[in-house]
Write a protein that holds these residues in place. Structure first.
Motif, PDB file in Angstrom:
ATOM      1  N   ASN A  79     -10.082 -22.389 -29.552  1.00 27.48           N
ATOM      2  CA  ASN A  79     -10.278 -20.851 -29.477  1.00 27.48           C
ATOM      3  C   ASN A  79      -9.707 -20.548 -31.132  1.00 27.48           C
ATOM      4  O   ASN A  79      -8.589 -20.922 -31.486  1.00 27.48           O
ATOM      5  CB  ASN A  79      -9.034 -20.272 -28.506  1.00 27.48           C
ATOM      6  CG  ASN A  79      -9.319 -18.732 -28.564  1.00 27.48           C
ATOM      7  OD1 ASN A  79      -8.962 -18.231 -29.594  1.00 27.48           O
ATOM      8  ND2 ASN A  79      -9.344 -18.200 -27.421  1.00 27.48           N
ATOM      9  N   ILE A  80     -10.712 -20.065 -31.627  1.00 28.35           N
ATOM     10  CA  ILE A  80     -10.579 -19.725 -33.020  1.00 28.35           C
ATOM     11  C   ILE A  80      -9.630 -19.159 -33.420  1.00 28.35           C
ATOM     12  O   ILE A  80      -8.482 -19.035 -34.300  1.00 28.35           O
ATOM     13  CB  ILE A  80     -11.823 -18.982 -33.957  1.00 28.35           C
ATOM     14  CG1 ILE A  80     -12.990 -20.091 -33.781  1.00 28.35           C
ATOM     15  CG2 ILE A  80     -11.731 -18.649 -35.173  1.00 28.35           C
ATOM     16  CD1 ILE A  80     -12.927 -21.235 -34.442  1.00 28.35           C
ATOM     17  N   GLN A  81      -9.444 -17.797 -32.626  1.00 30.75           N
ATOM     18  CA  GLN A  81      -7.982 -17.000 -32.640  1.00 30.75           C
ATOM     19  C   GLN A  81      -6.686 -17.405 -32.582  1.00 30.75           C
ATOM     20  O   GLN A  81      -5.968 -17.232 -33.294  1.00 30.75           O
ATOM     21  CB  GLN A  81      -8.165 -15.622 -31.664  1.00 30.75           C
ATOM     22  CG  GLN A  81      -7.398 -14.638 -31.993  1.00 30.75           C
ATOM     23  CD  GLN A  81      -7.308 -13.570 -30.870  1.00 30.75           C
ATOM     24  OE1 GLN A  81      -7.588 -13.861 -29.746  1.00 30.75           O
ATOM     25  NE2 GLN A  81      -6.579 -12.450 -31.107  1.00 30.75           N
ATOM     26  N   LEU A  82      -6.678 -18.074 -31.290  1.00 28.15           N
ATOM     27  CA  LEU A  82      -5.325 -18.896 -31.269  1.00 28.15           C
ATOM     28  C   LEU A  82      -5.056 -20.067 -32.012  1.00 28.15           C
ATOM     29  O   LEU A  82      -3.778 -19.983 -32.602  1.00 28.15           O
ATOM     30  CB  LEU A  82      -5.401 -19.118 -29.625  1.00 28.15           C
ATOM     31  CG  LEU A  82      -5.533 -17.902 -28.590  1.00 28.15           C
ATOM     32  CD1 LEU A  82      -5.193 -18.670 -27.256  1.00 28.15           C
ATOM     33  CD2 LEU A  82      -4.569 -17.009 -28.799  1.00 28.15           C
ATOM     34  N   ALA A  83      -6.042 -20.772 -32.540  1.00 23.94           N
ATOM     35  CA  ALA A  83      -5.975 -21.764 -33.333  1.00 23.94           C
ATOM     36  C   ALA A  83      -5.331 -21.304 -34.686  1.00 23.94           C
ATOM     37  O   ALA A  83      -4.472 -21.794 -35.386  1.00 23.94           O
ATOM     38  CB  ALA A  83      -7.031 -22.634 -33.635  1.00 23.94           C
ATOM     39  N   THR A  84      -6.072 -20.018 -35.259  1.00 23.73           N
ATOM     40  CA  THR A  84      -5.420 -19.627 -36.413  1.00 23.73           C
ATOM     41  C   THR A  84      -4.071 -18.989 -36.613  1.00 23.73           C
ATOM     42  O   THR A  84      -3.363 -19.192 -37.236  1.00 23.73           O
ATOM     43  CB  THR A  84      -6.666 -18.479 -36.687  1.00 23.73           C
ATOM     44  OG1 THR A  84      -8.099 -19.089 -36.872  1.00 23.73           O
ATOM     45  CG2 THR A  84      -6.307 -17.631 -38.117  1.00 23.73           C
ATOM     46  N   ILE A  85      -3.840 -18.360 -35.468  1.00 26.14           N
ATOM     47  CA  ILE A  85      -2.557 -17.657 -35.554  1.00 26.14           C
ATOM     48  C   ILE A  85      -1.569 -18.743 -35.339  1.00 26.14           C
ATOM     49  O   ILE A  85      -0.453 -18.620 -35.990  1.00 26.14           O
ATOM     50  CB  ILE A  85      -2.522 -16.668 -34.336  1.00 26.14           C
ATOM     51  CG1 ILE A  85      -3.613 -15.498 -34.550  1.00 26.14           C
ATOM     52  CG2 ILE A  85      -1.224 -16.117 -33.781  1.00 26.14           C
ATOM     53  CD1 ILE A  85      -3.687 -14.522 -33.324  1.00 26.14           C
ATOM     54  N   ALA A  86      -1.667 -19.599 -34.634  1.00 26.73           N
ATOM     55  CA  ALA A  86      -0.632 -20.680 -34.195  1.00 26.73           C
ATOM     56  C   ALA A  86      -0.525 -21.670 -35.457  1.00 26.73           C
ATOM     57  O   ALA A  86       0.565 -21.699 -35.841  1.00 26.73           O
ATOM     58  CB  ALA A  86      -1.228 -21.684 -33.004  1.00 26.73           C
TER      59      ALA A  86
END
Length: 243
Positions: free
Chosen positions: A78-85
């Motif tokens: 998941n691009i969004q969650l991976a980036t934020i994490a």
């Protein structure tokens, strides 16, 4: 990290001079802040500065602009969650070499008023983590706007200007006039910096402190949902130069 730590100390002492003068000029207390609580606000905000993204910039923005985001979409993540994490992990680490020493400098050389019970620190740590996450989930929105714009630097600069002001970086938002405070609390920015400081320093306690954390969680849910919708819309039709 060392350069950021030096900057934190420098601006911390400058803010001490200005805000202490403000407190003393009005008789020793302004909106509930005395010298000790104002010092706590100053040094904790400076310590958080290296971990809260108020500049509106993350690496994902460049990947969207260059088209490298197409490769990311091929990965089973998941691009969004991976980036934020990833960004939150970096930010939490920054508290060790930059955040904690900044607070220690203030406590040793200036002094500050802090809670004498454990509860505010436990809830404050949770609030701090949520605040960091909110900051990056909001900056993610700025990055993915690049799906529709050629250049997002203007938006990033605008974000940097308003985020520092509304988050309470320069002065506590409780010093704002009522009409401006209403506008400020209608944005996610206080959830990034001011609310964690209020909880950590014990300025807000009891049900009110849990209310601030609840507001943070609400803004986290809103920004994550908005980021998801923008990501889905952006990848529906993605054109990359050369292919």
């Amino acid at each position: 990290m060392f350069g950021g730590f030096v900057a934190n100390m420098t601006f911390g002492f400058l803010k001490v001079a200005m805000l202490f003068a403000t407190v003393r000029a009005v008789g020793g207390t302004v909106q509930g802040y005395d010298v000790g609580s104002m010092s706590a606000y100053i040094w904790i905000s400076q310590g958080m500065l290296g971990s809260i993204n108020l500049n509106g910039r993350i690496d994902l923005a460049d990947r969207v602009k260059t088209g490298d985001i197409a490769v990311d979409f091929l990965r089973p993540i998941n691009i969004q969650l991976a980036t934020i994490a990833t960004e939150v992990g970096k930010a939490v680490f920054a508290l060790i070499p930059r955040g904690l020493p900044s607070v220690a400098i203030g406590a040793i050389f200036i002094g500050m008023t802090m809670p004498t019970t454990v509860a505010p620190y436990i809830l404050g740590a949770c609030s701090l983590l949520i605040g960091i996450t909110v900051s990056f989930s909001t900056v993610y929105l700025v990055a993915v706007i690049g799906f529709w714009l050629v250049e997002t630097r203007g938006i990033q600069i605008f974000y940097m200007v308003i985020s520092g002001f509304f988050s309470g970086l320069y002065v506590p938002i409780s010093l704002f006039p009522d009409w401006l405070l209403v506008i400020t609390e209608a944005t996610p920015f206080p959830s990034m910096l001011m609310y964690p400081i209020d909880v950590l320093t014990g300025r807000v306690t009891g049900a009110a402190s849990y209310g601030l954390v609840a507001a943070q969680l609400a803004w986290l849910a809103v920004t994550l949902a908005a980021g998801h919708l923008l990501t889905v819309a952006g990848r529906r039709k993605l054109e990359v130069q050369g292919g």
